[in-house]
Design a protein around this motif. Structure first.
Motif, PDB file in Angstrom:
ATOM      1  N   UNK A  95      48.448  59.016  42.604  1.00 43.28           N
ATOM      2  CA  UNK A  95      47.674  58.531  43.734  1.00 43.28           C
ATOM      3  C   UNK A  95      46.189  58.441  43.426  1.00 43.28           C
ATOM      4  N   UNK A  96      45.630  59.497  42.867  1.00 41.60           N
ATOM      5  CA  UNK A  96      44.192  59.501  42.598  1.00 41.60           C
ATOM      6  C   UNK A  96      43.823  58.487  41.504  1.00 41.60           C
ATOM      7  N   UNK A  97      44.665  58.374  40.465  1.00 41.50           N
ATOM      8  CA  UNK A  97      44.373  57.410  39.402  1.00 41.50           C
ATOM      9  C   UNK A  97      44.486  55.983  39.913  1.00 41.50           C
ATOM     10  N   UNK A  98      45.449  55.737  40.802  1.00 42.66           N
ATOM     11  CA  UNK A  98      45.626  54.390  41.335  1.00 42.66           C
ATOM     12  C   UNK A  98      44.437  53.977  42.193  1.00 42.66           C
ATOM     13  N   UNK A  99      44.008  54.866  43.090  1.00 42.53           N
ATOM     14  CA  UNK A  99      42.850  54.545  43.926  1.00 42.53           C
ATOM     15  C   UNK A  99      41.615  54.294  43.063  1.00 42.53           C
ATOM     16  N   UNK A 100      41.447  55.109  42.039  1.00 44.69           N
ATOM     17  CA  UNK A 100      40.307  54.946  41.138  1.00 44.69           C
ATOM     18  C   UNK A 100      40.329  53.573  40.472  1.00 44.69           C
ATOM     19  N   UNK A 101      41.527  53.088  40.144  1.00 50.04           N
ATOM     20  CA  UNK A 101      41.636  51.779  39.492  1.00 50.04           C
ATOM     21  C   UNK A 101      41.515  50.629  40.476  1.00 50.04           C
ATOM     22  N   UNK A 102      42.146  50.771  41.652  1.00 51.42           N
ATOM     23  CA  UNK A 102      42.297  49.622  42.540  1.00 51.42           C
ATOM     24  C   UNK A 102      41.068  49.332  43.388  1.00 51.42           C
ATOM     25  N   UNK A 103      40.295  50.352  43.736  1.00 45.69           N
ATOM     26  CA  UNK A 103      39.121  50.116  44.581  1.00 45.69           C
ATOM     27  C   UNK A 103      38.122  49.188  43.887  1.00 45.69           C
ATOM     28  N   UNK A 104      37.704  49.465  42.639  1.00 48.10           N
ATOM     29  CA  UNK A 104      36.770  48.527  42.000  1.00 48.10           C
ATOM     30  C   UNK A 104      37.393  47.163  41.727  1.00 48.10           C
ATOM     31  N   UNK A 105      38.720  47.115  41.483  1.00 43.47           N
ATOM     32  CA  UNK A 105      39.371  45.827  41.283  1.00 43.47           C
ATOM     33  C   UNK A 105      39.294  44.977  42.546  1.00 43.47           C
ATOM     34  N   UNK A 106      39.534  45.607  43.694  1.00 40.55           N
ATOM     35  CA  UNK A 106      39.486  44.885  44.963  1.00 40.55           C
ATOM     36  C   UNK A 106      38.075  44.382  45.241  1.00 40.55           C
ATOM     37  N   UNK A 107      37.090  45.240  44.990  1.00 36.19           N
ATOM     38  CA  UNK A 107      35.700  44.842  45.212  1.00 36.19           C
ATOM     39  C   UNK A 107      35.296  43.693  44.287  1.00 36.19           C
ATOM     40  N   UNK A 108      35.732  43.770  43.035  1.00 33.56           N
ATOM     41  CA  UNK A 108      35.384  42.719  42.072  1.00 33.56           C
ATOM     42  C   UNK A 108      36.016  41.382  42.441  1.00 33.56           C
ATOM     43  N   UNK A 109      37.176  41.442  43.138  1.00 27.81           N
ATOM     44  CA  UNK A 109      37.862  40.209  43.537  1.00 27.81           C
ATOM     45  C   UNK A 109      37.328  39.633  44.838  1.00 27.81           C
ATOM     46  N   UNK A 110      36.336  40.301  45.466  1.00 29.91           N
ATOM     47  CA  UNK A 110      35.735  39.791  46.681  1.00 29.91           C
ATOM     48  C   UNK A 110      36.136  40.513  47.945  1.00 29.91           C
ATOM     49  N   UNK A 111      36.897  41.609  47.812  1.00 29.15           N
ATOM     50  CA  UNK A 111      37.289  42.384  48.978  1.00 29.15           C
ATOM     51  C   UNK A 111      36.262  43.440  49.331  1.00 29.15           C
TER      52      UNK A 111
END
Length: 399
Positions: free
Chosen positions: A184-200
């Protein structure tokens, strides 16, 4: 072939447990006797749904190969240790299987938190490892040259989920939540910046203990923050079901997009009402989804037919879990049939850069990249279309 239901699988696996032993791993396969495959699932505890589902596939694959005469007349032997969803127990079990049992290949652990704890132990034993977990850090050809991912990475999973929210649902404001496990913690760490970089825009981020009974305060904060979609990352069906139940109780009509367990039979069984599964979209895979014609790919359909004939239960799990486990037996068998006798030779066979065909996917590994799952096979599916572990593609996804 005997039925492999949830209770029987857990009981059989628990009986296979043993005491920790020491010793050095053998650098080459024994020339006689069974070929040992070690399997490290969580069959009990918070992360058990994945381990039970994948385990059915591993056991079926081994049984099918043995029924056909094994590999050059030698049988495969599946040696299982229940990690109990505990990273410390997983480390001890990994040490036992690699050093005492001297398995030819180790599969697992079955969830990322345990796999993160075990990676160095398995690497030091010089045992080839096939890994079903998503966390990016588990693959490093310099640190773990004998570890191969037989699943997508978090980068692939996150890209599919983010694309669905941003490009298909046309939503930018999301709440990203995880459980407090290593996954859970590793996924959030990966996905939050990915979402922001994609415009979210991540309007709310939080970690919730999987056993927390009351999620209403957390859900109220998400809604107050302006979230228009919830993106949960957990393999715990109890936590995911509580998210969906509280969303319904709040009359909060937002989509939930995230981890594959959102669509599992265990999650469905914990819903207060079937309607709570509406607007729920989870990561899935083309090989285990119905196509536009309403049919499965032929290879998958043939596999499902054999599962049904053997009475392997799929109605309470995910077909991709079963298929991923099944492929492991074939990957090991192909390496041994190629003449591989050492860990390095097994790795060289997998590293050839050519497709290794499976039901779950066609894996392509090279010495430089041990992430072998194809990008285009990672999709989103519709949870309430569940049928024996299989789903329709999420609405709008095919377009």
């Amino acid at each position: 072939m005997a039925t492999l239901n949830r209770r029987q699988f857990v009981q059989a696996s628990a009986a296979a447990g043993g005491a920790l032993a020491t010793g050095l791993a053998s650098p080459a396969l024994a020339q006689s006797g069974p070929i040992k495959i070690g399997w490290l699932p969580a069959l009990t505890g918070a992360s058990s749904s994945t381990g039970i589902g994948i385990g059915r596939g591993v056991a079926f694959g081994v049984a099918e190969l043995n029924a056909a005469g094994g590999i050059g007349g030698r049988k495969l032997e599946l040696i299982i240790r229940d990690t109990q969803s505990d990273p410390t127990k997983a480390v001890n079990a990994a040490s036992e299987l690699t050093r005492s049992e001297k398995v030819a290949v180790l599969y697992g652990p079955g969830n990322s938190g345990e796999a993160l704890a075990c990676s160095a132990v398995i690497a030091r034993s010089r045992t080839p490892q096939l890994n079903p977990c998503f966390v990016d850090e588990l693959m490093d050809v310099e640190k773990y040259p004998l570890a191969f991912r037989a699943a997508p990475s978090n980068q692939q999973v996150g890209a599919a989920a983010n694309r669905y929210v941003l490009d298909i649902l046309k939503i930018k404001e999301a709440a990203v939540i995880s459980d407090t496990t290593g996954y859970g913690t590793a996924s959030a760490k990966a996905f939050v910046p990915m979402l922001a970089a994609a415009g979210g825009t991540v309007v709310y981020q939080g970690a919730i203990d999987a056993n927390q009974p009351d999620l209403l305060p957390d859900m109220m904060r998400m809604r107050s923050a302006g979230a228009r979609a919830i993106m949960p990352w957990s393999v715990n069906p109890g936590l995911l079901a509580r998210i969906l139940n509280v969303r319904a109780a709040m009359n909060w009509d937002v989509p939930v997009v995230g981890q594959t367990t959102l669509g599992s039979g265990q999650t469905r069984a914990l819903l207060d009402r079937p309607e709570n599964w509406e607007k729920v979209y989870q990561t899935n895979f083309r090989s285990c989804c119905f196509g536009e014609n309403g049919a499965l790919p032929q290879r998958t359909a043939d596999f499902v037919g054999r599962l049904k004939a053997a009475k392997v239960e799929t109605g309470d799990t995910l077909l991709w879990w079963v298929a991923a486990g099944y492929d492991v037996a074939g990957l090991v068998a192909a390496a041994i049939r190629s003449g591989a006798e050492t860990a390095e030779q097994i790795a060289a066979h997998w590293n050839a850069g050519k497709p290794h065909a499976g039901v779950y996917g066609n894996y392509v590994w090279t010495p430089q990249d041990h992430n072998g799952y194809p990008d285009n096979d990672v999709v989103m599916s519709q949870a309430n279309s569940f049928q024996d572990g299989v789903f329709k593609l999420a609405p709008g996804y095919a377009a």
